[in-house]
Write a protein that holds these residues in place. Structure first.
Motif, PDB file in Angstrom:
ATOM      1  N   SER A 154      -0.676  19.792  41.993  1.00  0.00           N
ATOM      2  CA  SER A 154      -0.963  20.818  40.990  1.00  0.00           C
ATOM      3  C   SER A 154      -2.372  21.357  41.189  1.00  0.00           C
ATOM      4  N   ALA A 207      -3.684  27.969  35.749  1.00  0.00           N
ATOM      5  CA  ALA A 207      -3.146  26.613  35.852  1.00  0.00           C
ATOM      6  C   ALA A 207      -4.257  25.577  35.787  1.00  0.00           C
ATOM      7  N   LYS A 256       2.579  28.257  34.169  1.00  0.00           N
ATOM      8  CA  LYS A 256       3.190  27.376  35.171  1.00  0.00           C
ATOM      9  C   LYS A 256       2.211  27.154  36.311  1.00  0.00           C
ATOM     10  N   ASP A 257       2.171  25.925  36.777  1.00  0.00           N
ATOM     11  CA  ASP A 257       1.251  25.599  37.872  1.00  0.00           C
ATOM     12  C   ASP A 257       1.876  26.010  39.200  1.00  0.00           C
TER      13      ASP A 257
END
Length: 471
Positions: free
Chosen positions: A118, A149, A155-156
């Motif tokens: 991530s 993010a 959303k990553d």
């Protein structure tokens, strides 16, 4: 029959695990078609002598397998093996188990190293540099998503597991995922940038393994410390409930690594390759058992995304420091990969691909090239599998003992050293002679240019051969 006289058994065994043909240690009481030895070392007694004093195939093959080569762009071990094969088949009816399964021209092992899961977990300096790269390429929206993010918004984009699984599901393939075994650890004497900042996620790992993907160890210290090797293996195999292979992070390696990994219980290693190049560090595409290992198989790494397209890398092939990758355009990368696939079609073995988990996302966007390579392999009829399946197949092939015996009207081919359940896909037997020299064959076979391939469907095969050919 082929007789071999050589003082050190290890290089001979290294060679004949790759060139799977019938042979035996030279016995003066036996009659041979071919003797492989140094001139004057044995009485060839009318057999053709492959004189190792002119070219020592065994020593050269073993040296390359166990020491490796820098920036090697052709599979020199496979080429040496083929040179020996061509000599032998001129002087005996050569029978072989080729390094490819029945019905497939070559094998592709798909792998992903999970260095990052991530954007949020990464340090600001890494995120900032990625944002800078996106802006340079005009990826303004991607830059904003990465920044968001990192701040916990949206959303990553660097968590690409779902995208990878969807892509491979569409292509009908599965791959291996090598996860770092410990969060925040760079490894002994390694710079801090080598560390990963995620913990193993049991739910994600279960989703992968339930779906047919393999999970392995992206080693931190397993390459240098026996205790760390066992601990890192347990961290991953304890979640999967299965044996595991490894690829060491940054491809770190030393002369003791194979022995450490073997004794720790790893099924295979896939570290021998280049960070800054594409090619054949081990000189071969065949998985092989390194010197001194009882169980471990090395599955050589051939092509990785960073080597093709990356800028700088750690642990360069030249001196282990910082190095420059190839930085190829897509057109140039296609040509390099086509060269590799051409070698695979000619010599067999495994083309091991490495695409990092995060490389599908901006600023890299290398997932499309991966799709193209896999689609090409599928179109070619290659067997496309996780690394573990390729290692299992080659372990079975390595353990087979192939014997031939002349009988009235032909030869009897016998295989031992294999369990009652034959590996899938099946191996094949290649008889190096023109089809006109072979009589009636029971079972599936394919006629090639100067050879016949038989499906390895039983542990004994009787083949009718013209008398002049079997002599």
């Amino acid at each position: 029959m082929i007789g071999v006289c050589y003082l050190d058994p290890s290089p001979v065994e290294d060679t004949f695990r790759l060139l799977k043909i019938p042979w035996e240690w030279y016995d003066p009481a036996h009659t041979y078609d071919v003797v492989i030895a140094r001139k004057g070392g044995v009485d060839a007694a009318g057999a053709f002598l492959v004189d190792l004093s002119e070219k020592d195939y065994f020593a050269e093959i073993a040296r390359i397998l166990n020491e490796g080569l820098p920036h090697c762009h052709e599979p020199v071990v496979d080429i040496l093996i083929d040179e020996l094969r061509q000599i032998l088949k001129e002087h005996t009816l050569l029978v072989e188990i080729p390094p490819v399964p029945w019905g497939h021209p070559y094998i592709v092992a798909l792998t992903h190293d999970v260095d990052i899961t991530s954007a949020r977990e990464r340090r600001w300096v890494s995120v900032g540099y990625a944002v800078y790269q996106c802006l340079r390429k005009g990826m303004v929206k991607d830059a904003a998503q990465i920044l968001g993010a990192k701040c916990g918004v949206g959303k990553d984009p660097w968590n690409c597991f779902e995208e990878w699984m969807q892509l491979e599901e569409e292509l009908g393939v599965r791959s291996t995922w090598f996860f770092l075994p410990e969060e925040g650890k760079a490894g002994e004497s390694a710079p801090a940038i080598r560390a990963g900042y995620y913990d193993l996620n049991p739910g994600l790992i279960k989703t992968l393994t339930d779906g047919g993907w393999e999970v392995g160890v992206h080693g931190l210290d397993n390459w240098r410390d026996a205790g760390a090797a066992r601990e890192e293996l347990l961290r991953v195999s304890g979640l999967t409930g299965a044996e595991a292979g490894t690829r060491v992070h940054w491809l770190l390696f030393n002369k003791d690594t194979w022995k450490i990994l073997d004794e720790a219980g790893y099924a295979y290693d896939s570290t021998i390759g280049y960070n800054d190049d594409v090619g054949f560090r081990a000189g071969t595409m065949q998985p092989y058992r390194p010197r001194g290992c009882r169980r471990l198989l090395e599955v050589p790494l051939i092509t990785q995304d960073g080597g093709l397209f990356g800028g700088k890398t750690w642990n360069s092939s030249d001196d282990g420091g910082r190095g420059t990758c190839l930085r190829l355009s897509e057109e140039e990368a296609i040509r390099r990969c086509e060269e590799v696939l051409a070698y695979a079609k000619k010599y067999g073995g495994v083309v091991t691909l490495l695409w990092h988990q995060v490389s599908m996302a901006a600023p890299k966007r290398w997932g499309g090239f991966y799709r193209m390579l896999v689609e090409r392999a599928v179109e070619d009829g290659a067997w496309v599998v996780p690394a573990r399946e390729a290692a299992h197949w080659f372990t079975a092939r390595s353990d087979v003992v192939l014997q031939t015996k002349r009988v009235p009207g032909g030869i009897r081919i016998q295989m031992s050293g294999i369990g009652p359940d034959l590996p899938r896909p099946e191996m094949m037997i290649r008889i190096h002679t023109d089809a006109v020299n072979i009589g009636k064959i029971k079972g599936d076979y394919i006629e090639g240019a100067g050879y016949i391939d038989l499906r390895f469907s039983s542990q004994e095969i009787l083949v009718n051969v013209n008398e002049s050919t079997s002599d």
